[in-house]
Design a protein around this motif. Structure first.
Motif, PDB file in Angstrom:
ATOM      1  N   SER A 249      36.680  20.242 -19.742  1.00  0.00           N
ATOM      2  CA  SER A 249      37.528  19.080 -19.465  1.00  0.00           C
ATOM      3  C   SER A 249      38.967  19.570 -19.442  1.00  0.00           C
ATOM      4  O   SER A 249      39.432  20.199 -20.400  1.00  0.00           O
ATOM      5  N   ARG A 250      39.659  19.320 -18.314  1.00  0.00           N
ATOM      6  CA  ARG A 250      41.020  19.853 -18.180  1.00  0.00           C
ATOM      7  C   ARG A 250      42.039  18.727 -18.220  1.00  0.00           C
ATOM      8  O   ARG A 250      41.871  17.703 -17.578  1.00  0.00           O
ATOM      9  N   ASP A 251      43.091  18.937 -18.995  1.00  0.00           N
ATOM     10  CA  ASP A 251      44.223  18.023 -19.016  1.00  0.00           C
ATOM     11  C   ASP A 251      45.382  18.696 -18.284  1.00  0.00           C
ATOM     12  O   ASP A 251      45.785  19.796 -18.644  1.00  0.00           O
ATOM     13  N   LEU A 252      45.899  18.000 -17.274  1.00  0.00           N
ATOM     14  CA  LEU A 252      47.077  18.496 -16.561  1.00  0.00           C
ATOM     15  C   LEU A 252      48.193  17.483 -16.751  1.00  0.00           C
ATOM     16  O   LEU A 252      48.109  16.352 -16.244  1.00  0.00           O
ATOM     17  N   THR A 253      49.200  17.847 -17.469  1.00  0.00           N
ATOM     18  CA  THR A 253      50.315  16.935 -17.702  1.00  0.00           C
ATOM     19  C   THR A 253      51.611  17.691 -17.497  1.00  0.00           C
ATOM     20  O   THR A 253      51.613  18.892 -17.247  1.00  0.00           O
ATOM     21  N   ALA A 254      52.722  16.970 -17.593  1.00  0.00           N
ATOM     22  CA  ALA A 254      54.027  17.605 -17.464  1.00  0.00           C
ATOM     23  C   ALA A 254      54.631  17.780 -18.850  1.00  0.00           C
ATOM     24  O   ALA A 254      54.559  16.873 -19.663  1.00  0.00           O
ATOM     25  N   PRO A 255      55.188  18.922 -19.119  1.00  0.00           N
ATOM     26  CA  PRO A 255      55.770  19.147 -20.441  1.00  0.00           C
ATOM     27  C   PRO A 255      57.005  18.293 -20.679  1.00  0.00           C
ATOM     28  O   PRO A 255      57.394  18.047 -21.795  1.00  0.00           O
ATOM     29  N   ASN A 256      57.645  17.896 -19.640  1.00  0.00           N
ATOM     30  CA  ASN A 256      58.802  17.029 -19.805  1.00  0.00           C
ATOM     31  C   ASN A 256      58.867  16.101 -18.592  1.00  0.00           C
ATOM     32  O   ASN A 256      58.084  16.223 -17.663  1.00  0.00           O
ATOM     33  N   ASP A 257      59.769  15.163 -18.657  1.00  0.00           N
ATOM     34  CA  ASP A 257      59.864  14.228 -17.547  1.00  0.00           C
ATOM     35  C   ASP A 257      60.337  14.967 -16.304  1.00  0.00           C
ATOM     36  O   ASP A 257      61.480  15.378 -16.210  1.00  0.00           O
ATOM     37  N   TYR A 458      42.382  22.907 -21.941  1.00  0.00           N
ATOM     38  CA  TYR A 458      40.951  22.733 -21.695  1.00  0.00           C
ATOM     39  C   TYR A 458      40.233  22.393 -23.009  1.00  0.00           C
ATOM     40  O   TYR A 458      40.512  22.998 -24.043  1.00  0.00           O
ATOM     41  N   GLN A 459      39.320  21.445 -22.920  1.00  0.00           N
ATOM     42  CA  GLN A 459      38.446  21.120 -24.038  1.00  0.00           C
ATOM     43  C   GLN A 459      37.021  21.390 -23.587  1.00  0.00           C
ATOM     44  O   GLN A 459      36.701  21.295 -22.403  1.00  0.00           O
ATOM     45  N   MET A 460      36.167  21.704 -24.559  1.00  0.00           N
ATOM     46  CA  MET A 460      34.812  22.127 -24.199  1.00  0.00           C
ATOM     47  C   MET A 460      33.766  21.437 -25.065  1.00  0.00           C
ATOM     48  O   MET A 460      33.958  21.258 -26.268  1.00  0.00           O
ATOM     49  N   LEU A 461      32.682  21.106 -24.411  1.00  0.00           N
ATOM     50  CA  LEU A 461      31.540  20.527 -25.117  1.00  0.00           C
ATOM     51  C   LEU A 461      30.300  21.097 -24.454  1.00  0.00           C
ATOM     52  O   LEU A 461      30.146  21.007 -23.234  1.00  0.00           O
ATOM     53  N   GLY A 462      29.412  21.689 -25.277  1.00  0.00           N
ATOM     54  CA  GLY A 462      28.265  22.316 -24.649  1.00  0.00           C
ATOM     55  C   GLY A 462      27.166  22.689 -25.601  1.00  0.00           C
ATOM     56  O   GLY A 462      27.072  22.163 -26.715  1.00  0.00           O
ATOM     57  N   ALA A 463      26.319  23.612 -25.123  1.00  0.00           N
ATOM     58  CA  ALA A 463      25.133  24.003 -25.873  1.00  0.00           C
ATOM     59  C   ALA A 463      25.233  25.454 -26.300  1.00  0.00           C
ATOM     60  O   ALA A 463      25.979  26.242 -25.706  1.00  0.00           O
ATOM     61  N   GLN A 464      24.477  25.777 -27.336  1.00  0.00           N
ATOM     62  CA  GLN A 464      24.521  27.124 -27.903  1.00  0.00           C
ATOM     63  C   GLN A 464      23.101  27.637 -28.053  1.00  0.00           C
ATOM     64  O   GLN A 464      22.173  26.888 -28.370  1.00  0.00           O
ATOM     65  N   LEU A 465      22.920  28.922 -27.815  1.00  0.00           N
ATOM     66  CA  LEU A 465      21.640  29.579 -28.025  1.00  0.00           C
ATOM     67  C   LEU A 465      21.929  30.866 -28.772  1.00  0.00           C
ATOM     68  O   LEU A 465      22.809  31.624 -28.379  1.00  0.00           O
TER      69      LEU A 465
END
Lengths: 472, 183
Positions: A249-257, A458-465
């Motif tokens: 999951s990606r967040d794209l924002t501006a650091p300032n106005d 980036y945030q991550m959610l998933g599976a592990q083996l």
């Protein structure tokens, strides 16, 4: 006149509403959904609760008896039998104890433990279990080994009639002391079993048999001091290898106005598709017998996005060519040559996969609930980022393709992220177990520097083996 | 949906209220943005930037003044931030050639808002901004000087020049209309 002009303009424009496509404007300025670390926390909490519940259930299944570990054992002696014979049995919970039964060897606490006859003689009228028992794995009564079987939860000893083999038990090992505060006294022949008493196994095992007409004097067997089974020694250290597959999951924002916000975001969102992340790690860990464990090692994570850009440009060239044909009434034709426009359309396509690769040092701690071959591990920790490399392209608002690696916008050095998860494990052998679980990673830091025209995370959610190997 | 409900909803980050804010106020604010920009395309960019700032700053909004005025101020700031401050000084130096025409009141009354906006958009940046800030927003020359980074005297002279330029453009437009009518 100036006042007239001002007044007129003020009157006309003061509350004038211009036509605007408000829906399109709303789509353009719609704020991205607020980052919800709280949602991740909730997810992690849910995983923890699920794991804890599973662990509690497993533990409950493993310990159906009260936690005090007290087992009631029955000891019975039947007259007319030799209480030192092989028919004498004791049962403990999955364990065995010893008896003065010559010529028989039965495991005690999963291993054979026997007694050697003491110097005190055993007679038909008065058979005594010696005041001390051997802790050795072999035993003899009058030079004969004696054992008796054991069974779960009940401890029974049968003495069918009088002993046929006079035995004398003695300690075969000086340290192997089994307290015999009340040496077992078997009644005279034909004595009848009147009572089967219960004994408490833990911490001390005691049994007491009362014969009819005799003073009940049976030994208290202190199991805690009895020999334990030579279990296979397991090191608390282990090596674990894991592979992860994450949804990104990606967040794209501006650091300032910045005016650049929407332009950069639009340019990148229009040309990049966020794919997945894969990770692998190998760790060395320590598992405490109470269930806690820590592990640390080396990990590698790769985050993938796909870049696709198509641009069509039309260039106009001026070349010499036929400009005009003039038809005269006499059917003659004049050709007028000159510079004419030539249109050249070029379509430019570029498709590539972008990747962010990073080496990390995972440091994880957790608690493992175990029942039999199954276990549930709740784990959380930090991943220290050691190095990050970027490869790929991005589109600027000016529609220029920029190589990621040529920018100085991303943090490539030290960083960190938080990780949590729950794993369900299965022991395929005493040393090897496989695990499957869910994992979540939260990056509190932006991947970009403050000098970048955008902030990316980036945030991550998933599976592990994973597979774990207990060291020797 | 009341204004205070919209404000509270936006402060909670609710998309429904944010959208309502955009739909309700964008026509008025578009007029403001158009007055400060050369063309409508630039005005749309300014308005877009202004709404982004509104959503970020609305947590800090205190209902001490009129909400539309607060929104308008953000649009004005967004528009001014796109300007090159040095242009205000440069434009001051080329004012002598501007004539001092007079516009008849009946001509003014015949002009609609769109025509006026089109004329204002044709003013040089410095003239336009000073004119808007003084005539339509009601700022003083000292305040305008602070906002634009110029001297108060420069603001005064640019206002005068802006009026003269506007009058000249109105007369020119009237002249063209007359020629069309007469044939």
């Amino acid at each position: 006149m100036s006042n007239e002009l001002d007044k007129h303009i003020n009157a006309k424009l003061g509350k004038y509403e211009s036509a605007v496509d408000a829906e399109a404007l709303w789509q353009a300025v719609r704020p991205p959904r607020r980052r919800r670390p709280f949602g991740l926390v909730l997810l992690l909490a849910a995983l923890l609760v699920a794991g804890a519940g599973s662990g509690w259930w497993l533990r409950k299944q493993a310990n159906p008896v009260s936690a005090s570990g007290t087992l009631e054992q029955a000891v019975s002696f039947e007259p007319g039998t030799d209480n030192t014979s092989s028919s004498a049995t004791q049962t403990l919970a999955h364990k065995t104890s010893s008896a003065a039964a010559p010529n028989s060897v039965v495991p005690i606490l999963d291993v054979p433990v026997s007694t050697q006859a003491d110097k005190a003689p055993v007679t038909n009228e008065d058979k005594r279990i010696p005041s001390s028992f051997s802790t050795s794995n072999t035993a003899s009564a009058n030079s004969a080994e004696q054992t008796f079987p054991a069974h779960a939860s009940t401890f029974s000893k049968e003495a069918e009639g009088l002993p046929t083999t006079p035995g004398v038990a003695e300690a075969a090992h000086p340290d192997g002391v089994v307290s015999t505060e009340m040496p077992p006294v078997i009644a005279a022949p034909n004595s009848k079993l009147l009572h089967t008493s219960t004994v408490t196994l833990l911490p001390n095992l005691e049994f007491l048999a009362v014969g009819q007409g005799v003073q009940p004097q049976l030994p208290n067997l202190v199991v805690a001091e009895m020999p334990s089974a030579p279990k296979q020694k397991m090191s608390p250290w282990f090596v674990q290898a894991d592979a992860y597959y994450y949804k990104l999951s990606r967040d794209l924002t501006a650091p300032n106005d910045s005016v650049n916000l929407s332009r950069w975001a639009a340019a990148r969102r229009g040309t990049e598709t966020v794919l997945e992340a894969t990770a692998a790690e190998i760790t060395l860990g320590y598992h405490h017998k109470k269930g806690w464990q820590v592990r640390a090692g080396l990990g590698f994570t790769q985050l993938n996005t796909a870049f696709a850009y198509t641009a069509t440009t039309t260039e106009v060239d001026s070349i010499e060519g036929l400009q005009m044909l003039v038809f005269y009434p006499d059917n003659s034709v004049d050709s007028i040559y000159g510079s004419v426009a030539r249109y050249q359309t070029t379509t430019y396509r570029k498709r590539t996969y972008n990747s962010i690769r990073q080496w990390e040092l995972p440091v994880m701690g957790g608690y493992r609930f175990t029942q039999g071959k199954l276990n549930v591990l709740l784990e959380a920790g930090i991943r220290l980022q050691l190095q990050r490399k970027l490869e790929g392209d991005l589109l600027t608002p000016a529609e220029e393709i920029l190589d990621w690696s040529t920018t100085n916008w991303y943090r490539t050095g030290f960083g960190y992220s938080l990780q949590g998860g729950v794993q369900l494990g299965y022991s395929v052998s005493p040393r090897v177990s496989l695990s499957l679980g869910a994992s979540v990673r939260y990056a509190p830091q932006n991947y970009t520097r403050s000098t970048a025209p955008f902030a990316e995370r980036y945030q991550m959610l998933g599976a592990q083996l994973g597979v774990q190997y207990r060291l020797r | 949906m009341t204004e205070s409900e919209i404000i509270r909803g936006c402060q909670r980050g609710k998309a429904k209220y944010q959208k309502e804010l955009v739909l309700r106020y964008s026509p008025q604010l578009m007029t403001v943005a158009r007055r400060y920009c050369r063309d409508d395309h630039a005005a749309r960019d300014v308005l877009q930037e202004a709404f982004i700032k509104v959503f970020r700053a609305i947590d800090r909004y205190e209902p001490t003044g009129a909400f539309p005025a607060w929104l308008r101020r953000i649009v004005i700031n967004a528009a001014l931030q796109t300007k090159d401050k040095a242009s205000y000084q440069r434009e001051q130096t080329n004012l002598d050639a501007v004539a001092h025409p007079l516009v008849a009141p009946n001509v003014l009354s015949q002009m609609g808002a769109e025509e006026l906006i089109a004329l204002i958009q044709q003013l040089p940046d410095g003239f336009r901004d000073v004119f808007n800030l003084y005539v339509l927003e009601g700022y003083s020359h000292d305040e305008i000087a602070d906002m634009l980074g110029i001297a108060p005297g420069t603001s005064r002279s640019q206002l005068v020049r802006a009026r003269q330029k506007l009058q000249a453009m109105i007369l020119q437009r009237e002249k063209e209309c007359y020629v069309k009518r007469v044939g």
